[in-house]
Design an enzyme around this catalytic site. Structure first.
Site, PDB file in Angstrom:
ATOM      1  N   TRP A  37      20.942 -47.141  15.259  1.00 50.94           N
ATOM      2  CA  TRP A  37      20.092 -46.112  14.645  1.00 50.94           C
ATOM      3  C   TRP A  37      18.738 -46.057  15.337  1.00 50.94           C
ATOM      4  O   TRP A  37      18.301 -47.033  15.938  1.00 50.94           O
ATOM      5  CB  TRP A  37      19.945 -46.323  13.137  1.00 50.94           C
ATOM      6  CG  TRP A  37      19.332 -47.605  12.627  1.00 50.94           C
ATOM      7  CD1 TRP A  37      19.984 -48.714  12.214  1.00 50.94           C
ATOM      8  CD2 TRP A  37      17.933 -47.877  12.424  1.00 50.94           C
ATOM      9  NE1 TRP A  37      19.103 -49.666  11.776  1.00 50.94           N
ATOM     10  CE2 TRP A  37      17.836 -49.174  11.885  1.00 50.94           C
ATOM     11  CE3 TRP A  37      16.765 -47.137  12.629  1.00 50.94           C
ATOM     12  CZ2 TRP A  37      16.613 -49.775  11.573  1.00 50.94           C
ATOM     13  CZ3 TRP A  37      15.541 -47.724  12.319  1.00 50.94           C
ATOM     14  CH2 TRP A  37      15.477 -49.029  11.796  1.00 50.94           C
TER      15      TRP A  37
ATOM     16  N   GLN B 178      25.093 -51.841  11.658  1.00 49.31           N
ATOM     17  CA  GLN B 178      24.220 -50.743  12.077  1.00 49.31           C
ATOM     18  C   GLN B 178      22.823 -51.294  12.309  1.00 49.31           C
ATOM     19  O   GLN B 178      22.201 -51.835  11.400  1.00 49.31           O
ATOM     20  CB  GLN B 178      24.202 -49.630  11.037  1.00 49.31           C
ATOM     21  CG  GLN B 178      23.493 -48.383  11.527  1.00 49.31           C
ATOM     22  CD  GLN B 178      23.786 -47.183  10.664  1.00 49.31           C
ATOM     23  OE1 GLN B 178      24.915 -46.961  10.233  1.00 49.31           O
ATOM     24  NE2 GLN B 178      22.761 -46.390  10.383  1.00 49.31           N
TER      25      GLN B 178
ATOM     26  N   LYS C  76       7.640 -36.373  24.584  1.00 49.26           N
ATOM     27  CA  LYS C  76       6.459 -35.625  24.149  1.00 49.26           C
ATOM     28  C   LYS C  76       5.175 -36.426  24.341  1.00 49.26           C
ATOM     29  O   LYS C  76       4.084 -35.859  24.416  1.00 49.26           O
ATOM     30  CB  LYS C  76       6.593 -35.258  22.672  1.00 49.26           C
ATOM     31  CG  LYS C  76       7.771 -34.348  22.352  1.00 49.26           C
ATOM     32  CD  LYS C  76       7.856 -34.109  20.851  1.00 49.26           C
ATOM     33  CE  LYS C  76       9.057 -33.249  20.488  1.00 49.26           C
ATOM     34  NZ  LYS C  76       9.168 -33.070  19.010  1.00 49.26           N
TER      35      LYS C  76
ATOM     36  N   ASN D 145      20.505 -33.909  23.364  1.00 45.14           N
ATOM     37  CA  ASN D 145      20.955 -35.283  23.158  1.00 45.14           C
ATOM     38  C   ASN D 145      22.425 -35.469  23.522  1.00 45.14           C
ATOM     39  O   ASN D 145      22.815 -36.520  24.045  1.00 45.14           O
ATOM     40  CB  ASN D 145      20.726 -35.699  21.700  1.00 45.14           C
ATOM     41  CG  ASN D 145      19.261 -35.887  21.361  1.00 45.14           C
ATOM     42  OD1 ASN D 145      18.413 -35.989  22.237  1.00 45.14           O
ATOM     43  ND2 ASN D 145      18.956 -35.917  20.081  1.00 45.14           N
TER      44      ASN D 145
ATOM     45  N   PRO E 119      17.757 -44.538  18.190  1.00 41.02           N
ATOM     46  CA  PRO E 119      17.832 -44.937  19.595  1.00 41.02           C
ATOM     47  C   PRO E 119      16.656 -44.456  20.439  1.00 41.02           C
ATOM     48  O   PRO E 119      16.458 -44.962  21.544  1.00 41.02           O
ATOM     49  CB  PRO E 119      19.140 -44.286  20.061  1.00 41.02           C
ATOM     50  CG  PRO E 119      19.305 -43.098  19.172  1.00 41.02           C
ATOM     51  CD  PRO E 119      18.796 -43.550  17.826  1.00 41.02           C
ATOM     52  N   LEU E 120      15.880 -43.512  19.914  1.00 43.15           N
ATOM     53  CA  LEU E 120      14.707 -43.023  20.645  1.00 43.15           C
ATOM     54  C   LEU E 120      13.414 -43.625  20.087  1.00 43.15           C
ATOM     55  O   LEU E 120      12.334 -43.049  20.225  1.00 43.15           O
ATOM     56  CB  LEU E 120      14.646 -41.490  20.602  1.00 43.15           C
ATOM     57  CG  LEU E 120      15.830 -40.778  21.276  1.00 43.15           C
ATOM     58  CD1 LEU E 120      15.686 -39.266  21.157  1.00 43.15           C
ATOM     59  CD2 LEU E 120      15.959 -41.196  22.734  1.00 43.15           C
TER      60      LEU E 120
ATOM     61  N   TYR F  86      19.345 -40.596   1.488  1.00 44.31           N
ATOM     62  CA  TYR F  86      18.847 -39.539   2.363  1.00 44.31           C
ATOM     63  C   TYR F  86      18.698 -38.237   1.569  1.00 44.31           C
ATOM     64  O   TYR F  86      19.680 -37.672   1.090  1.00 44.31           O
ATOM     65  CB  TYR F  86      19.775 -39.311   3.551  1.00 44.31           C
ATOM     66  CG  TYR F  86      19.835 -40.437   4.555  1.00 44.31           C
ATOM     67  CD1 TYR F  86      18.954 -41.515   4.512  1.00 44.31           C
ATOM     68  CD2 TYR F  86      20.785 -40.432   5.573  1.00 44.31           C
ATOM     69  CE1 TYR F  86      19.016 -42.533   5.436  1.00 44.31           C
ATOM     70  CE2 TYR F  86      20.860 -41.448   6.508  1.00 44.31           C
ATOM     71  CZ  TYR F  86      19.974 -42.504   6.433  1.00 44.31           C
ATOM     72  OH  TYR F  86      20.047 -43.526   7.357  1.00 44.31           O
TER      73      TYR F  86
ATOM     74  N   SER G  75      23.796 -53.154   7.458  1.00 44.20           N
ATOM     75  CA  SER G  75      22.687 -52.626   8.242  1.00 44.20           C
ATOM     76  C   SER G  75      21.445 -53.412   7.886  1.00 44.20           C
ATOM     77  O   SER G  75      21.223 -53.736   6.707  1.00 44.20           O
ATOM     78  CB  SER G  75      22.481 -51.138   7.945  1.00 44.20           C
ATOM     79  OG  SER G  75      21.466 -50.580   8.763  1.00 44.20           O
TER      80      SER G  75
END
Length: 348
Positions: free
Chosen positions: A212, A184, A223, A299, A214-215, A62, A158
């Site tokens: 990970w 994950q 939006k 959130n 989740p949206l 990251y 993951s």
């Protein structure tokens, strides 16, 4: 804030965790995720701590390691009572052996993460993706050595398939090595593949799921809808280039129901989408990431929602997709009843 056990580890984690992928803003992918500097990171993490979050997730890739550095600095005074999870294994340099899970690289990657995080132990070390070139026996032995050394407390994976995770668990069982306690996974109202194979596996093996995206890679933020489709210049096209595809009809059908429930409850679409995940069996923690404090505050309120059973059922029905072979015979058979009982007990 509610707390759940992380699999059978005995470790309790907050039902909402903080995903630190938005910290740092380096590189094409991660700069599109977020560009929070250290001051913003400190403020958001303080907000999480005040809300009761104790689980913080990052990865060595990251923002070229900057996410780990910033997270470590922000948690310096709170290190002892909070859980840091980081992931290793995705190539981040052009050095020949700087990827995968060879003993050579894995030990080096852990040392580098420890240095960036400014700590002498990693609470949860997760393998970011499967490495088909490294012997699973060697991998599990190396992970066991890292746990015995005290540099790592718990281990997880993951983005593994069911057979990959189960084979690794079997090797650990056979040789008395440390076993995985966390998986994950990508899971959302528009991505329920986790339920077909990995959820039954996690239930059977007592592995906790950490969710990970989740949206749905930003598709469930409220939006976008039928009247306002995702524009061609949206950041989502950059951030979701590695995300699984989403059927547009399914997406807008789910958003329709989310909007109905948002109108009924007075809560936002993201809050409802997150809260649905908090009800799911085997889920230990749902990671929320935010580009700024406004998004984070919104959130965080997901934990306070009380959806009715009828509202949850509507979300279940609109988001359901039929699993492929060979899962559908099993899914429609014995595990269906097990799943219903898990949902019922978890919901209550």
């Amino acid at each position: 804030m509610k707390y759940h056990f992380l699999g059978n580890s005995g470790l309790k984690v907050s039902e909402l965790g903080f995903g630190a992928g938005t910290l740092g803003g380096k590189g094409q992918i991660f700069s599109a995720w977020g560009q929070a500097d250290q001051a913003e990171a400190n403020s958001m993490i303080r907000l999480c701590l005040d809300a009761g979050i104790n689980y913080f997730d990052t990865a060595d890739v990251y923002s070229d390691g900057e996410s780990e550095r910033m997270l470590g600095r922000a948690l310096t005074s709170e290190r002892q009572h909070n859980i840091i999870s980081t992931k290793v294994g995705i190539r981040s340099t052009d050095q020949l052996n700087d990827a995968g899970f060879s003993r050579n690289y894995l030990q080096h990657a852990v040392e580098q993460s420890l240095m960036r995080l400014g700590t002498d132990y990693i609470d949860v070390l997760q393998l970011h993706q499967f490495d088909s070139f490294t012997s699973l026996h060697q991998l599990m032995k190396t992970l066991d050595e890292l746990v015995r050394s005290g540099k790592v407390r718990y281990i997880g994976v993951s983005n593994f398939s069911g057979w990959q995770l189960m084979k690794a668990q079997a090797i650990a069982e056979q040789y008395g090595y440390e076993k995985f306690v966390v998986n994950q996974v990508y899971y959302s109202l528009i991505g329920r593949d986790y339920e077909w194979e990995l959820m039954p596996l996690n239930d059977d093996q007592h592995i906790g799921a950490v969710v990970w995206s989740p949206l749905g890679w930003g598709r469930l933020t409220g939006k976008f809808d039928r009247e306002h489709p995702i524009p061609a210049d949206s950041r989502l096209h950059e951030t979701a280039q590695f995300a699984p595809p989403v059927n547009e009809a399914l997406l807008y059908s789910v958003i329709d129901i989310l909007r109905e429930i948002a109108d009924e409850t007075g809560h936002s679409i993201p809050q409802i989408a997150l809260n649905w995940l908090l009800q799911r069996p085997t889920v230990s923690s749902v990671l929320i990431g935010a580009r700024n404090e406004t998004q984070l505050r919104d959130n965080l309120q997901a934990k306070d929602i009380q959806l009715t059973r009828e509202q949850v059922d509507r979300l279940d029905q609109v988001s359901a997709t039929y699993p492929p072979y060979p899962y559908y015979p099993y899914w429609n058979g014995q595990f269906t009843e097990r799943f219903k009982s898990l949902v019922s007990s978890h919901f209550i």
